[in-house]
Design a protein around this motif. Sequence first.
Motif, mmCIF file in Angstrom:
data_model
loop_
_atom_site.group_PDB
_atom_site.id
_atom_site.type_symbol
_atom_site.label_atom_id
_atom_site.label_comp_id
_atom_site.label_asym_id
_atom_site.label_seq_id
_atom_site.Cartn_x
_atom_site.Cartn_y
_atom_site.Cartn_z
ATOM 1 N N SER A 44 0.824 -1.205 0.000
ATOM 2 C CA SER A 44 0.000 0.000 0.000
ATOM 3 C C SER A 44 0.860 1.257 0.000
ATOM 4 C CB SER A 44 -0.945 0.009 1.204
ATOM 5 O OG SER A 44 -1.885 -1.040 1.115
ATOM 6 N N LEU A 45 1.961 1.219 0.744
ATOM 7 C CA LEU A 45 2.888 2.359 0.743
ATOM 8 C C LEU A 45 3.543 2.524 -0.618
ATOM 9 C CD1 LEU A 45 4.556 1.996 4.270
ATOM 10 C CD2 LEU A 45 2.846 3.668 3.536
ATOM 11 N N MET A 46 3.813 1.405 -1.289
ATOM 12 C CA MET A 46 4.345 1.486 -2.649
ATOM 13 C C MET A 46 3.312 2.087 -3.596
ATOM 14 S SD MET A 46 6.346 -2.183 -2.933
ATOM 15 C CE MET A 46 6.588 -1.952 -4.706
ATOM 16 N N PHE A 47 2.058 1.676 -3.435
ATOM 17 C CA PHE A 47 0.990 2.254 -4.256
ATOM 18 C C PHE A 47 0.878 3.757 -4.021
ATOM 19 C CE2 PHE A 47 -1.274 -2.086 -3.752
ATOM 20 C CZ PHE A 47 -0.544 -2.610 -4.811
ATOM 21 N N LEU A 48 0.961 4.162 -2.762
ATOM 22 C CA LEU A 48 0.860 5.578 -2.419
ATOM 23 C C LEU A 48 2.018 6.377 -3.001
ATOM 24 C CD1 LEU A 48 -0.347 5.379 1.289
ATOM 25 C CD2 LEU A 48 -1.625 6.314 -0.646
ATOM 26 N N ALA A 49 3.220 5.823 -2.917
ATOM 27 C CA ALA A 49 4.387 6.508 -3.479
ATOM 28 C C ALA A 49 4.223 6.682 -4.983
ATOM 29 C CB ALA A 49 5.651 5.726 -3.160
ATOM 30 N N ALA A 50 3.740 5.633 -5.652
ATOM 31 C CA ALA A 50 3.521 5.718 -7.099
ATOM 32 C C ALA A 50 2.445 6.750 -7.420
ATOM 33 C CB ALA A 50 3.122 4.352 -7.647
ATOM 34 N N LEU A 51 1.366 6.764 -6.623
ATOM 35 C CA LEU A 51 0.296 7.742 -6.829
ATOM 36 C C LEU A 51 0.815 9.162 -6.671
ATOM 37 C CD1 LEU A 51 -2.695 8.605 -7.115
ATOM 38 C CD2 LEU A 51 -2.901 8.280 -4.636
ATOM 39 N N GLY A 52 1.575 9.404 -5.600
ATOM 40 C CA GLY A 52 2.120 10.731 -5.377
ATOM 41 C C GLY A 52 3.033 11.172 -6.498
ATOM 42 N N ALA A 53 3.850 10.238 -7.000
ATOM 43 C CA ALA A 53 4.772 10.552 -8.090
ATOM 44 C C ALA A 53 4.014 10.865 -9.376
ATOM 45 C CB ALA A 53 5.733 9.389 -8.308
ATOM 46 N N ILE A 54 2.991 10.049 -9.675
ATOM 47 C CA ILE A 54 2.210 10.265 -10.905
ATOM 48 C C ILE A 54 1.451 11.588 -10.843
ATOM 49 C CG2 ILE A 54 0.260 9.422 -12.265
ATOM 50 C CD1 ILE A 54 1.157 6.569 -11.459
ATOM 51 N N ALA A 55 0.825 11.855 -9.698
ATOM 52 C CA ALA A 55 0.076 13.099 -9.539
ATOM 53 C C ALA A 55 0.993 14.312 -9.682
ATOM 54 C CB ALA A 55 -0.624 13.122 -8.184
ATOM 55 N N ALA A 56 2.190 14.218 -9.087
ATOM 56 C CA ALA A 56 3.151 15.312 -9.192
ATOM 57 C C ALA A 56 3.608 15.492 -10.629
ATOM 58 C CB ALA A 56 4.343 15.045 -8.285
#
Length: 229
Positions: free
Chosen positions: A181-193
């Motif tokens: 889940s933390l990996m998913f969140l990191a990917a989400l934050g990176a994509i959104a940025a």
Amino acid sequence: MVHSEVHRSQRVGWLRAAVLGANDGIVSTASLIIGVAAASTAHEDILLAGAAGLVAGAMSMAAGEYVSVSSQSDTENADLAIEQKSLDQNFESEKEELATIYEGRGLEPALAKQVAEQLMAFDALGAHAKDDIGISQSANAQPIQAAFSSAGAFTVGAALPLAVAWLVPEELLIPIVAALSLMFLAALGAIAARVGGASITVGAIRVTFWGALAMVLTAVVGRIFGVVA
């Protein structure tokens, strides 16, 4: 040749709702699963809680976004109605007001007056909406778009930790759900940025930090109530 630029600010409406929905889906569902699992609950009950959280969360996000953005839209429409009434009753005063705004931005008084006259001749309400009230066509409130973006993104985000919880054995559920889940969140934050043109590293870190904090606190609560039970 006319130089054309792609501006990211036009994405702010749906991007904000989608990022909020996906982030909330991952964080809330993963935290719910971890919290329930920490209370020594059966695997079937953990999955049931996660599935219920997905459905309830998606509907809550859709309703919340729709109501929130609708309120913004209502406020904008009310301001436009006030402005239209003022234009109908005090057209010349409104023209002077617009010219004063342009003077404040650096135009010479004569040029500012000329610009105000031409813009108001073309679209008086549109000119005042943009330059007086601050309502832009590219960033105006769209409740339905925000609701669907947020609910859809929440569903996708929530499905990720729920799928992990379904696939992994119960004894490894908490660490694997948390880690992925933390990996998913990191990917989400990176994509959104990346989509928004911001720093990818900063975007990934801030989303991951708050997600990790939510999971830890929920696990602590689940452990406390699990021990008491």
